[in-house]
Design a protein around this motif. Structure first.
Motif, PDB file in Angstrom:
ATOM      1  N   VAL A 188      85.676 -28.910   5.480  1.00 43.46           N
ATOM      2  CA  VAL A 188      87.005 -27.858   5.327  1.00 43.46           C
ATOM      3  C   VAL A 188      86.967 -27.266   4.042  1.00 43.46           C
ATOM      4  O   VAL A 188      87.078 -25.942   4.157  1.00 43.46           O
ATOM      5  CB  VAL A 188      88.089 -29.043   5.393  1.00 43.46           C
ATOM      6  N   ASP A 189      86.326 -27.558   2.983  1.00 46.95           N
ATOM      7  CA  ASP A 189      86.407 -26.954   1.818  1.00 46.95           C
ATOM      8  C   ASP A 189      85.360 -25.781   1.833  1.00 46.95           C
ATOM      9  O   ASP A 189      85.692 -24.764   1.361  1.00 46.95           O
ATOM     10  CB  ASP A 189      85.868 -27.840   0.615  1.00 46.95           C
ATOM     11  N   THR A 190      84.136 -25.986   2.512  1.00 46.20           N
ATOM     12  CA  THR A 190      83.309 -24.898   2.642  1.00 46.20           C
ATOM     13  C   THR A 190      84.064 -23.828   3.392  1.00 46.20           C
ATOM     14  O   THR A 190      83.861 -22.472   3.005  1.00 46.20           O
ATOM     15  CB  THR A 190      82.100 -25.628   3.415  1.00 46.20           C
ATOM     16  N   LEU A 213      86.511 -18.205   3.581  1.00 45.76           N
ATOM     17  CA  LEU A 213      87.347 -17.096   3.691  1.00 45.76           C
ATOM     18  C   LEU A 213      88.104 -16.790   2.410  1.00 45.76           C
ATOM     19  O   LEU A 213      88.309 -15.500   2.381  1.00 45.76           O
ATOM     20  CB  LEU A 213      88.608 -17.968   4.532  1.00 45.76           C
ATOM     21  N   ALA A 214      88.579 -17.689   1.471  1.00 48.34           N
ATOM     22  CA  ALA A 214      89.132 -17.171   0.623  1.00 48.34           C
ATOM     23  C   ALA A 214      88.312 -16.638  -0.718  1.00 48.34           C
ATOM     24  O   ALA A 214      88.977 -15.638  -1.486  1.00 48.34           O
ATOM     25  CB  ALA A 214      89.949 -18.513  -0.191  1.00 48.34           C
ATOM     26  N   GLU A 215      87.185 -16.964  -0.870  1.00 45.43           N
ATOM     27  CA  GLU A 215      86.506 -16.393  -1.947  1.00 45.43           C
ATOM     28  C   GLU A 215      85.523 -15.359  -1.174  1.00 45.43           C
ATOM     29  O   GLU A 215      85.218 -14.311  -1.604  1.00 45.43           O
ATOM     30  CB  GLU A 215      85.783 -17.291  -2.469  1.00 45.43           C
ATOM     31  N   GLN A 216      84.406 -15.847  -0.324  1.00 45.96           N
ATOM     32  CA  GLN A 216      83.221 -15.148  -0.006  1.00 45.96           C
ATOM     33  C   GLN A 216      83.833 -13.857   0.724  1.00 45.96           C
ATOM     34  O   GLN A 216      83.333 -12.671   0.560  1.00 45.96           O
ATOM     35  CB  GLN A 216      82.447 -15.938   0.625  1.00 45.96           C
ATOM     36  N   LEU A 217      84.696 -14.063   1.855  1.00 45.22           N
ATOM     37  CA  LEU A 217      85.044 -12.780   2.762  1.00 45.22           C
ATOM     38  C   LEU A 217      85.799 -11.823   1.792  1.00 45.22           C
ATOM     39  O   LEU A 217      85.612 -10.516   1.827  1.00 45.22           O
ATOM     40  CB  LEU A 217      85.919 -13.470   3.782  1.00 45.22           C
ATOM     41  N   ALA A 222      78.834 -21.761   5.875  1.00 42.61           N
ATOM     42  CA  ALA A 222      80.274 -21.682   6.384  1.00 42.61           C
ATOM     43  C   ALA A 222      80.196 -21.689   8.009  1.00 42.61           C
ATOM     44  O   ALA A 222      80.721 -22.537   8.508  1.00 42.61           O
ATOM     45  CB  ALA A 222      81.111 -20.425   5.891  1.00 42.61           C
ATOM     46  N   GLY A 223      79.046 -21.219   8.433  1.00 44.42           N
ATOM     47  CA  GLY A 223      78.728 -21.339   9.941  1.00 44.42           C
ATOM     48  C   GLY A 223      78.558 -22.753  10.247  1.00 44.42           C
ATOM     49  O   GLY A 223      79.013 -23.161  11.526  1.00 44.42           O
TER      50      GLY A 223
END
Ligand SMILES: Nc1ncnc2c1ncn2[C@@H]1O[C@H](COP(=O)(O)OP(=O)(O)OP(=O)(O)O)[C@@H](O)[C@H]1O
Ligand SMILES: [Mg+2]
Length: 638
Positions: free
Chosen positions: A153-155, A160-164, A332-333
């Protein structure tokens, strides 16, 4: 229906991600907008520096256009600013303040978005998991499920919140920085940009390697925590068998491997940062020297030169990050696929039109046959060496998929079992260990699902497959063979399923279970705290707590699965006498190994290897001289 089916409700990771992100979209949207504002404001700084150096200090014609250009002309051009430097200072401060405000809102929106997202994911996962059938839980390791609900869940959150968001921000930054740079000097921009693809590719490949290393570390961590969890749960066994030093050694071995995998990872990271810095340094060197040459030749002003170097410096970080973000997307995938496996597992589903028949009725087992599903052996934490031997792809596939259960491979645990329990009667079931007694009860309660071709069980003529599951379970009280108590007080455990807890009711139930006296002797009586899983109680006390728990509910059908096995014969007799009083019109099923426990039943069924060997009342069965007689004789005092 196979209870451990999976659906394709979320047939791709993306569809599940869209589902989860539904409630937090607007926050992420706002975060993106604010992060763009931050980026644009950041891009101002080099421009201000160039303007100050060239026009305010150097006296060059300002090349400002639009609103700012008009404003500058109105107040008297750069010459006016030279005498009123505070205007420049105010402008810089305003830009910085705007930047700070945007940054604040970016972080706030981003935090709100991700926390909302994570909360939704946790809530939905938990809700889903507690509704998954027992067979699913049997087939999946607790540690693994927990890891999917926490680190996976954290990954996804980080993705979403950091990488994207970073990806978008960095793309915009690079885009504008290059435009501004090319407006300063095209040739120099080409030099600066030449190394960008190299850095991105380099960073991407390195992070792919690092990602694999990270996965190994993760895997090792999972194994280590699974081992600790198992050992702590079984701490009594570890102590009783004096296995401390063996377990310590085993832990030590894993711990060392865990450490080594971290060191390997850190070494990779060290190489990456060092070489990355070197390549970036080279690029800066190129710009500084080429830029200096252009300055000397008069193709570039000093201000432009400084601005260009600032833009270039702004690029260094994002470019390196870009490679990292791209490479981490695969992680993440995998995580979203691991979560998807849980979300796609089918919950216990009720039939279309469920019924809620009168439960004080005859229970009929008709040709019931059942075999347990078997699962390919689970991965064990026994072999620390195999980490990393498997290819990354295999690991990913294993992570996303889970073994499909096979029912047909296993022999029947129950075969063609037919009998009737008249409403309000007491039936005893006797049989050796593993003869299928508990299985029979779990089928009746639908903890296990009877397959379509496995006969049927009816209550008041209604197939239990059509009875509302919650209703069925509410009306059938089973004292499980291995009672499970929750950490809390004794009273809380006895009143577990009741909405209201009246001490009088709790005590009345405990009295029937021959437990009231014992409980009152505890220093805090019913307020005594029972530890995790009820470790502070003896086996017999736990059993009697569980009996009281069921009696408090007064369900119309009561099952005692070997529930008196851990109490002495005298207490056994006392409980049975009290129960007979209490349960006059309750259908009661008594499962026992001890004949004295069930000899007074209205009917006794003898199970042998999943088949009914004989049935009747005590005297009949004794006379028959079959299995019952044999067990009876064995249990007589010599
Ligand atoms: N979850 C499971 N998966 C596979 N096989 C199982 C499972 N639970 C029980 N079995 C097998 O089913 C058979 C019947 O088990 P069951 O628990 O019904 O026996 P029982 O009559 O209640 O025994 P006991 O008197 O020891 O409680 C046993 O051979 C057991 O190994
Ligand atoms: Mg059993």
């Amino acid at each position: 229906m196979q209870p451990t089916n999976t659906t394709q409700k979320y047939n791709t990771g993306r569809s599940l991600l869209f589902h989860f992100v539904k409630g937090s979209k607007r926050f992420f949207g706002a975060a993106v907008l604010f992060s763009m504002a931050v980026t644009v404001l950041d891009l101002f700084n080099p421009k201000i520096i160039a303007f100050t150096v060239d026009s305010v200090i150097g006296g060059k014609e300002a090349d400002l256009h639009g609103f700012l250009g008009d404003l500058l002309a109105d107040i008297g051009g750069p010459a006016y600013l030279r005498t009123h430097l505070y205007i420049l200072a105010v402008f810089v401060a305003a830009v910085a303040l705007l930047g700070a405000v945007s940054r604040y809102f970016f972080r706030l929106m981003n935090a709100k978005g991700q926390e909302k997202l994570v909360r939704k994911m946790r809530d939905e996962l938990y809700d889903h998991i507690i509704h998954l059938p027992l067979t699913w839980h049997n087939a999946n390791q607790t540690g693994d499920i927990i890891q999917r609900c926490t680190s996976d869940v954290d990954t996804v959150r980080r993705f979403l919140a950091e990488q994207l968001i970073n990806l978008m921000r960095v793309t915009i930054l690079i885009f504008f920085a290059i435009i501004f740079m090319s407006r300063i000097h095209m040739g120099l921009t080409l030099v600066a940009v030449a190394l960008v693809p190299v850095i991105i590719l380099y960073s991407f490949f390195f992070h792919s390697r690092i990602g694999q290393s990270f996965m190994k570390v993760d895997e090792m961590e999972g194994r280590l925590s699974a081992m600790v969890q198992e050992n702590l749960t079984g701490v009594r066994v570890v102590r009783a068998f004096g296995r401390e030093s063996y377990e310590k050694e085993r832990f030590g071995k894993f711990n060392e491997l865990f450490m080594n995998s971290w060191v390997r990872l850190m070494r990779l990271l060290a190489i990456f940062w060092a070489t990355g810095d070197f390549v970036s340094g080279l690029q800066v060197l190129l710009i500084v020297s080429f830029g200096a040459v252009l300055c000397v030749r008069g193709d570039l002003t000093a201000g432009e030169y400084i601005a260009f170097i600032s833009y270039n410096a702004m690029l260094t970080w994002p470019v390196r990050m870009l490679g990292r973000v791209i490479s981490e997307m695969s992680k993440a995938g995998i995580s979203i696929d691991r979560i998807r496996y849980i979300m796609n597992s089918v919950e216990e589903l009720d039939a279309e039109h469920t019924q809620t028949p009168e439960m004080n009725a005859d229970i009929v087992f008709e040709h019931v046959s059942y075999a347990y599903e078997s699962y390919p052996e689970q991965e064990k934490a026994e072999d620390p060496e195999d980490t990393g031997k498997r290819k990354k792809k295999d690991r990913e596939e294993a992570a996303a998929q889970k073994p499909e259960p096979k029912r047909n491979e296993n022999p029947n645990v129950l075969t063609d079992v037919s009998f009737t329990i008249p409403a309000g009667s007491t039936v005893g079931i006797l049989g050796g260990t593993g003869s299928g007694k508990s299985t029979l009860m779990h089928l009746m309660d639908r903890l296990l699902e009877l397959p379509e071709d496995g006969g049927r069980i009816t209550i008041g003529g209604c197939d239990i497959r059509n009875i509302d599951r919650a209703y069925l379970r509410k009306n059938i009280g089973i004292v499980l063979q291995e009672p499970y108590l929750f950490s809390g007080t004794l009273a809380e455990n006895i009143a577990l399923t009741s909405e209201r807890m009246e001490l009088d009711d709790v005590r009345a139930a405990a009295r029937v279970a021959a437990f009231d006296e014992t409980a009152m002797k505890f220093s805090k009586g019913y307020e005594t705290y029972v530890g995790e899983r009820g470790v502070t109680l003896s086996g017999g006390q736990k059993q009697r707590t569980a009996i009281a728990q069921m009696l408090l509910r007064k369900p119309p059908i009561m099952v005692f699965d070997d529930s008196l096995s851990a109490v002495d014969a005298e207490t056994d007799a006392k409980i049975r006498a009290a129960l007979r009083e209490e349960s006059r019109d309750t259908t009661t099923i008594l499962i026992a190994h001890r004949i004295s426990t069930l000899m007074h039943a209205d009917r006794i069924i003898v199970l042998d290897h999943g088949r009914i060997a004989e049935s009747g009342i005590h005297e009949e069965l004794l006379e028959k001289g079959g299995l019952y007689r044999k067990i009876y004789d064995l249990q007589q005092p010599a």
